[in-house]
Design an enzyme around this catalytic site. Structure first.
Site, short mmCIF file in Angstrom:
data_model
loop_
_atom_site.label_atom_id
_atom_site.label_comp_id
_atom_site.label_asym_id
_atom_site.label_seq_id
_atom_site.Cartn_x
_atom_site.Cartn_y
_atom_site.Cartn_z
N MET A 120 0.84 -1.20 0.00
CA MET A 120 0.00 0.00 0.00
C MET A 120 0.88 1.25 0.00
O MET A 120 0.41 2.35 0.29
CB MET A 120 -0.95 -0.01 1.20
CG MET A 120 -1.91 -1.20 1.15
SD MET A 120 -3.42 -0.94 2.08
CE MET A 120 -2.79 -0.70 3.71
N HIS B 19 9.21 -2.88 3.64
CA HIS B 19 8.87 -3.02 2.21
C HIS B 19 10.14 -3.28 1.39
O HIS B 19 10.15 -4.12 0.50
CB HIS B 19 8.22 -1.74 1.69
CG HIS B 19 6.90 -1.40 2.31
ND1 HIS B 19 6.72 -0.32 3.14
CD2 HIS B 19 5.68 -1.99 2.22
CE1 HIS B 19 5.46 -0.25 3.54
NE2 HIS B 19 4.81 -1.26 2.99
N GLN C 91 -10.19 -3.10 1.76
CA GLN C 91 -9.73 -3.76 2.98
C GLN C 91 -9.79 -2.84 4.21
O GLN C 91 -9.33 -3.21 5.28
CB GLN C 91 -8.34 -4.35 2.80
CG GLN C 91 -7.21 -3.35 2.66
CD GLN C 91 -5.92 -4.04 2.24
OE1 GLN C 91 -5.78 -4.52 1.12
NE2 GLN C 91 -4.95 -4.09 3.14
N LYS D 134 5.15 -9.90 9.33
CA LYS D 134 4.49 -9.02 10.30
C LYS D 134 2.97 -9.20 10.19
O LYS D 134 2.27 -9.21 11.18
CB LYS D 134 4.85 -7.56 10.04
CG LYS D 134 4.19 -6.63 11.06
CD LYS D 134 4.53 -5.19 10.82
CE LYS D 134 3.62 -4.55 9.81
NZ LYS D 134 2.27 -4.24 10.34
N GLN E 165 -2.33 -12.54 7.24
CA GLN E 165 -2.49 -12.22 5.81
C GLN E 165 -1.76 -13.25 4.94
O GLN E 165 -2.27 -13.68 3.91
CB GLN E 165 -1.94 -10.82 5.56
CG GLN E 165 -1.95 -10.36 4.14
CD GLN E 165 -1.67 -8.88 4.04
OE1 GLN E 165 -2.57 -8.07 4.12
NE2 GLN E 165 -0.42 -8.51 3.84
N SER F 135 6.09 -0.09 10.34
CA SER F 135 4.75 -0.07 9.75
C SER F 135 4.51 1.34 9.22
O SER F 135 4.96 2.32 9.84
CB SER F 135 3.71 -0.40 10.83
OG SER F 135 2.42 0.02 10.41
N SER F 136 3.80 1.42 8.11
CA SER F 136 3.47 2.76 7.59
C SER F 136 2.68 3.54 8.63
O SER F 136 2.71 4.77 8.67
CB SER F 136 2.65 2.64 6.30
OG SER F 136 3.35 1.85 5.37
N ARG F 137 1.95 2.81 9.47
CA ARG F 137 1.10 3.48 10.48
C ARG F 137 1.92 4.01 11.66
O ARG F 137 1.37 4.75 12.48
CB ARG F 137 0.00 2.54 10.96
CG ARG F 137 -1.03 2.24 9.87
CD ARG F 137 -2.21 1.45 10.40
NE ARG F 137 -3.32 1.42 9.47
CZ ARG F 137 -3.59 0.41 8.64
NH1 ARG F 137 -2.82 -0.67 8.64
NH2 ARG F 137 -4.62 0.47 7.82
P1 AMP Z 1 1.56 -2.74 3.48
O1 AMP Z 1 2.07 -1.68 2.54
O2 AMP Z 1 1.56 -2.32 4.91
O3 AMP Z 1 0.28 -3.36 3.02
O4 AMP Z 1 2.63 -3.91 3.44
C1 AMP Z 1 3.04 -4.47 2.22
C2 AMP Z 1 3.85 -5.70 2.50
O5 AMP Z 1 4.97 -5.35 3.31
C3 AMP Z 1 3.05 -6.77 3.28
O6 AMP Z 1 3.38 -8.06 2.78
C4 AMP Z 1 3.55 -6.59 4.68
O7 AMP Z 1 3.47 -7.76 5.47
C5 AMP Z 1 5.00 -6.20 4.44
N1 AMP Z 1 5.53 -5.51 5.61
C6 AMP Z 1 4.96 -4.48 6.28
N2 AMP Z 1 5.71 -4.14 7.34
C7 AMP Z 1 6.78 -4.98 7.34
C8 AMP Z 1 7.93 -5.13 8.19
N3 AMP Z 1 8.13 -4.37 9.25
N4 AMP Z 1 8.82 -6.09 7.88
C9 AMP Z 1 8.63 -6.90 6.79
N5 AMP Z 1 7.58 -6.79 5.96
C10 AMP Z 1 6.67 -5.85 6.22
#
Ligand code: AMP
Length: 296
Positions: free
Chosen positions: A30, A37, A61, A149, A153, A185-187
């Site tokens: 996202m 990422h 989602q 993480k 999912q 986390s992006s959050r």
């Molecule tokens: P998102 O953009 O948050 O939907 O995450 C995209 C992908 O990056 C998903 O497969 C997440 O599980 C992975 N991801 C998010 N945070 C982490 C992290 N801290 N370490 C490894 N993978 C991550």
């Protein structure tokens, strides 16, 4: 590197690659990239000839009261970082491309999707499974890269791949953390400094649980009670769940006997954060022996 927003164009580009016998890795995201990422992209680049990074904040989602509108977006930075990491294609579609007027089909995973985050985010995994199915059909990757993480999912997508006969292998990538152990986390951008400090109780809770289990405690209610004493010392953390469950079925366990997923979710300020670790029965037994506890 190529950037596409249209399905037809990315398909055409990948059709050419496939005709040349190239392998394709997909990293669905996202956007708003952090090192988590980037570790997925790096792994995909190491394994494949072409790496497609999808950047799409998928409205399907998010629940109606969730952070879809405020979710951080920075496509120019994401494209730069993906290119620097060696990705060959960024696919960043608009909502009208992914869900044109008249879109009616939802992929609705059962069982595994109803546990943990599925309880507090009804419909969330329908949105995840639907967008992943669409991305799989658009990109037709050989491999998809997902972060542990978001452990649930990964299970949901693996189940969907099996059930719907996608010919794709899932590569699950370890969680990248900051120096204090907080999962990136992006959050995390939503957190004030005070909230960030409070959020460190999440990885600490997982570490505490692991330490107790390594010392030979097997009673989950006891572990939970002890761990929860450490969470939310200053009232900034609202725990959603702390779960001990089977890492394949996500069925809760009361006593630790085999491999166990410890998963935690909490709200800290505006951010909903999740984290987890998988404790391997063999490794727990070895730590108990070396700690002289005599095992359980
Ligand atoms: P998102 O953009 O948050 O939907 O995450 C995209 C992908 O990056 C998903 O497969 C997440 O599980 C992975 N991801 C998010 N945070 C982490 C992290 N801290 N370490 C490894 N993978 C991550």
């Amino acid at each position: 590197m190529n950037v596409f927003s249209e399905i037809a164009k990315v398909r055409q580009r990948l059709g050419e690659a496939r005709r040349l016998g190239k392998t394709v890795g997909l990293v669905p995201t996202m956007g708003s990239f952090h090192d988590g990422h980037l570790s997925l992209i790096a792994k995909a680049v190491a394994d494949n000839d072409e790496v497609v990074v999808s950047v799409y904040v998928n409205p399907a989602q998010f629940g109606p009261t969730e952070d879809f509108d405020g979710y951080p977006r920075d496509i120019d930075r994401d494209v730069r970082l993906a290119a620097r990491q060696g990705a060959t294609i960024v696919f960043a579609p608009a909502d009208s491309e992914m869900y044109p007027v008249g879109h009616r089909t939802i992929v609705s995973p059962e069982t595994i999707a109803k546990a943990l985050c599925g309880k507090s985010r009804p419909g969330h995994f329908d949105g995840v499974a639907t967008v992943c199915a669409k991305l799989f059909n658009i990109i037709r990757p050989d491999r998809v890269y997902m972060g542990l993480k978001d452990y649930q999912q990964v299970l949901v997508v693996r189940q969907m791949i099996r059930d719907l006969d996608f010919d794709i292998s899932v590569v699950a990538v370890p969680t990248v953390r900051d120096a204090e152990g907080l999962a990136l986390s992006s959050r995390n951008r939503y957190l004030s400094e005070e909230e960030r400090l409070a959020a460190y109780c999440l990885p600490r809770a997982l570490a505490d649980a692991q330490a107790l289990l390594e010392r030979g405690v097997t009673d989950v209610s006891l572990v939970r009670r002890k761990v929860l004493e450490q969470v939310d010392e200053n009232g900034l953390v609202e725990l959603e769940y702390l779960s001990f469950c089977d890492p394949h079925t996500l069925v809760e366990v009361e006593s630790i006997q085999g491999d166990t997923l410890v998963a935690i979710a909490a709200r800290v300020g505006r951010a909903r954060l999740i984290d987890n670790c998988v404790l391997k029965a063999g490794e727990l037994a070895a730590s108990r022996r070396s700690a002289g506890s005599g095992g359980c």
